[in-house]
Design a protein around this motif. Structure first.
Motif, PDB file in Angstrom:
ATOM      1  N   SER A 108      29.153 -96.566  83.520  1.00  0.00           N
ATOM      2  CA  SER A 108      30.102 -97.653  83.317  1.00  0.00           C
ATOM      3  C   SER A 108      30.199 -98.115  82.158  1.00  0.00           C
ATOM      4  N   THR A 109      30.124 -97.488  81.045  1.00  0.00           N
ATOM      5  CA  THR A 109      30.377 -98.163  79.682  1.00  0.00           C
ATOM      6  C   THR A 109      31.645 -98.682  79.466  1.00  0.00           C
ATOM      7  N   ARG A 110      32.409 -97.971  79.891  1.00  0.00           N
ATOM      8  CA  ARG A 110      34.108 -98.364  79.382  1.00  0.00           C
ATOM      9  C   ARG A 110      34.232 -99.617  80.215  1.00  0.00           C
ATOM     10  N   PHE A 111      33.970 -99.783  81.399  1.00  0.00           N
ATOM     11  CA  PHE A 111      34.113-100.749  82.313  1.00  0.00           C
ATOM     12  C   PHE A 111      33.584-102.119  81.888  1.00  0.00           C
ATOM     13  N   GLY A 112      32.350-102.104  80.993  1.00  0.00           N
ATOM     14  CA  GLY A 112      31.625-103.025  81.042  1.00  0.00           C
ATOM     15  C   GLY A 112      30.834-103.873  81.805  1.00  0.00           C
ATOM     16  N   GLY A 113      30.486-103.373  82.859  1.00  0.00           N
ATOM     17  CA  GLY A 113      29.740-103.744  84.063  1.00  0.00           C
ATOM     18  C   GLY A 113      29.663-102.815  85.062  1.00  0.00           C
ATOM     19  N   ASP A 114      28.981-102.811  86.141  1.00  0.00           N
ATOM     20  CA  ASP A 114      28.486-102.048  87.253  1.00  0.00           C
ATOM     21  C   ASP A 114      29.884-101.992  88.097  1.00  0.00           C
ATOM     22  N   LYS A 115      30.747-101.034  87.675  1.00  0.00           N
ATOM     23  CA  LYS A 115      32.160-100.732  88.248  1.00  0.00           C
ATOM     24  C   LYS A 115      32.073-100.279  89.832  1.00  0.00           C
ATOM     25  N   LEU A 116      30.920 -99.645  90.052  1.00  0.00           N
ATOM     26  CA  LEU A 116      30.882 -99.095  91.424  1.00  0.00           C
ATOM     27  C   LEU A 116      30.645 -99.866  92.512  1.00  0.00           C
ATOM     28  N   LEU A 117      30.117-101.044  91.899  1.00  0.00           N
ATOM     29  CA  LEU A 117      29.759-102.303  92.915  1.00  0.00           C
ATOM     30  C   LEU A 117      31.001-103.242  92.846  1.00  0.00           C
ATOM     31  N   THR A 118      31.846-103.168  92.060  1.00  0.00           N
ATOM     32  CA  THR A 118      33.021-104.089  91.782  1.00  0.00           C
ATOM     33  C   THR A 118      33.843-103.990  93.175  1.00  0.00           C
ATOM     34  N   ASN A 119      34.237-105.253  93.455  1.00  0.00           N
ATOM     35  CA  ASN A 119      35.157-105.542  94.817  1.00  0.00           C
ATOM     36  C   ASN A 119      36.698-104.655  94.288  1.00  0.00           C
ATOM     37  N   PHE A 120      37.062-103.884  95.471  1.00  0.00           N
ATOM     38  CA  PHE A 120      38.395-103.428  95.426  1.00  0.00           C
ATOM     39  C   PHE A 120      38.694-103.489  96.841  1.00  0.00           C
ATOM     40  N   ARG A 121      39.852-104.074  96.807  1.00  0.00           N
ATOM     41  CA  ARG A 121      40.407-104.525  98.398  1.00  0.00           C
ATOM     42  C   ARG A 121      39.562-104.808  99.408  1.00  0.00           C
ATOM     43  N   GLY A 122      38.344-105.728  99.082  1.00  0.00           N
ATOM     44  CA  GLY A 122      37.549-106.330 100.200  1.00  0.00           C
ATOM     45  C   GLY A 122      36.247-105.397 100.354  1.00  0.00           C
ATOM     46  N   ARG A 123      36.106-104.246  99.460  1.00  0.00           N
ATOM     47  CA  ARG A 123      35.039-103.309  99.475  1.00  0.00           C
ATOM     48  C   ARG A 123      34.584-102.919  98.184  1.00  0.00           C
ATOM     49  N   PRO A 124      33.327-102.488  98.018  1.00  0.00           N
ATOM     50  CA  PRO A 124      32.687-102.106  96.781  1.00  0.00           C
ATOM     51  C   PRO A 124      33.485-100.711  96.310  1.00  0.00           C
ATOM     52  N   LEU A 125      33.871-100.463  95.246  1.00  0.00           N
ATOM     53  CA  LEU A 125      34.592 -99.347  94.632  1.00  0.00           C
ATOM     54  C   LEU A 125      34.227 -98.033  95.238  1.00  0.00           C
ATOM     55  N   VAL A 126      32.764 -97.849  95.224  1.00  0.00           N
ATOM     56  CA  VAL A 126      32.018 -96.609  95.683  1.00  0.00           C
ATOM     57  C   VAL A 126      32.342 -96.516  96.978  1.00  0.00           C
ATOM     58  N   TRP A 127      32.760 -97.593  97.879  1.00  0.00           N
ATOM     59  CA  TRP A 127      32.572 -97.266  99.111  1.00  0.00           C
ATOM     60  C   TRP A 127      33.987 -96.507  99.539  1.00  0.00           C
ATOM     61  N   TRP A 128      34.959 -96.421  98.883  1.00  0.00           N
ATOM     62  CA  TRP A 128      36.473 -95.790  99.118  1.00  0.00           C
ATOM     63  C   TRP A 128      36.260 -94.172  99.097  1.00  0.00           C
ATOM     64  N   PRO A 129      35.437 -93.851  98.030  1.00  0.00           N
ATOM     65  CA  PRO A 129      35.237 -92.277  98.017  1.00  0.00           C
ATOM     66  C   PRO A 129      34.399 -91.624  99.158  1.00  0.00           C
ATOM     67  N   ALA A 130      33.278 -92.465  99.229  1.00  0.00           N
ATOM     68  CA  ALA A 130      32.413 -92.115 100.269  1.00  0.00           C
ATOM     69  C   ALA A 130      33.187 -92.201 101.655  1.00  0.00           C
ATOM     70  N   GLU A 131      34.051 -93.285 101.777  1.00  0.00           N
ATOM     71  CA  GLU A 131      34.681 -93.279 103.258  1.00  0.00           C
ATOM     72  C   GLU A 131      35.707 -92.139 103.564  1.00  0.00           C
ATOM     73  N   ALA A 132      36.243 -91.653 102.330  1.00  0.00           N
ATOM     74  CA  ALA A 132      37.156 -90.439 102.364  1.00  0.00           C
ATOM     75  C   ALA A 132      36.475 -89.378 102.875  1.00  0.00           C
ATOM     76  N   LEU A 133      35.228 -89.042 102.364  1.00  0.00           N
ATOM     77  CA  LEU A 133      34.338 -88.064 103.026  1.00  0.00           C
ATOM     78  C   LEU A 133      33.998 -88.097 104.427  1.00  0.00           C
ATOM     79  N   ARG A 134      33.688 -89.502 104.794  1.00  0.00           N
ATOM     80  CA  ARG A 134      33.270 -89.693 106.113  1.00  0.00           C
ATOM     81  C   ARG A 134      34.491 -89.425 107.406  1.00  0.00           C
ATOM     82  N   GLU A 135      35.551 -89.835 106.705  1.00  0.00           N
ATOM     83  CA  GLU A 135      36.832 -89.730 107.606  1.00  0.00           C
ATOM     84  C   GLU A 135      37.115 -88.325 107.406  1.00  0.00           C
ATOM     85  N   ALA A 136      36.829 -87.431 106.357  1.00  0.00           N
ATOM     86  CA  ALA A 136      37.102 -86.029 106.495  1.00  0.00           C
ATOM     87  C   ALA A 136      36.150 -85.353 107.475  1.00  0.00           C
TER      88      ALA A 136
END
Length: 193
Positions: free
Chosen positions: A13-41
């Motif tokens: 996450s060098t361009r982000f300047g912090g741990d972007k995958l744990l950053t909140n996006f719409r109430g969830r950590p950013l990494v939750w969203w792609p994982a959820e897309a796989l689960r829902e698929a």
């Protein structure tokens, strides 16, 4: 063919300047969203990380494949996952910083993967997730540096899948990217409670 999903989530996450995958996006950590897309698929989900916290943020069904060599680039995560999942007929590769991919797109890419690679295309632009069949695994183990399976385009058969999902070309590299995305419609998975 039954595919498994891998969220590539071991970068720095060098361009982000912090741990972007744990950053909140719409109430969830950013990494939750792609994982959820796989689960829902309806894919079995594996998370490639070098820390437990990112796997836990991805959700309760996420398994972990540790990659201690992640500083060597994206190829090291691809190789770690292929080595762990070599017996699986197909792997769907999702990037951990792509929160807007719809589960429907994941299913379409999975269905198109018979041999080689299946790549989504949105309005002429190639995107992610990419699906790979078992016949690509040997070549994937030969990758080096900060490259993914796209380095194999031209060397293996490719099924290009036209999709109406802008999420396949939306990723988050900077805090500004995340800010812009917060105000846009995101076709990704539903934010279940």
């Amino acid at each position: 063919m039954r595919c498994v999903g891998v969220v590539l989530a071991a970068g720095g996450s060098t361009r982000f300047g912090g741990d972007k995958l744990l950053t909140n996006f719409r109430g969830r950590p950013l990494v939750w969203w792609p994982a959820e897309a796989l689960r829902e698929a309806d894919l079995e989900t594996y998370i490639v990380v070098n820390r437990r916290e990112v796997a836990e943020a991805a959700g309760p069904l996420a398994g972990v494949i540790y990659n201690p060599w992640w500083r060597g680039g994206l190829s090291t995560s691809v190789k770690a996952a292929v080595a762990a999942l070599y017996d699986k007929p197909c792997i769907v590769w999702m990037l951990g910083d792509m929160p807007c991919v719809s589960p429907y797109t994941v299913r379409r890419v999975t269905e198109a993967c018979r041999s080689g690679l299946a790549v989504p295309v949105y309005r002429g632009a190639r995107g992610n997730p990419v699906a790979s069949a078992r016949d690509v695994y040997g070549l994937a183990l030969g990758l080096a540096g900060d490259v993914g399976l796209r380095a194999l385009l031209g060397a293996v058969p490719v099924a290009y899948v036209e999709v109406e999902d802008p999420g396949v070309v939306i990723d988050v590299d900077t805090p500004e990217d995340l800010e812009k995305l917060a105000s846009k419609t995101c076709p990704g998975p539903s934010p279940a409670p």
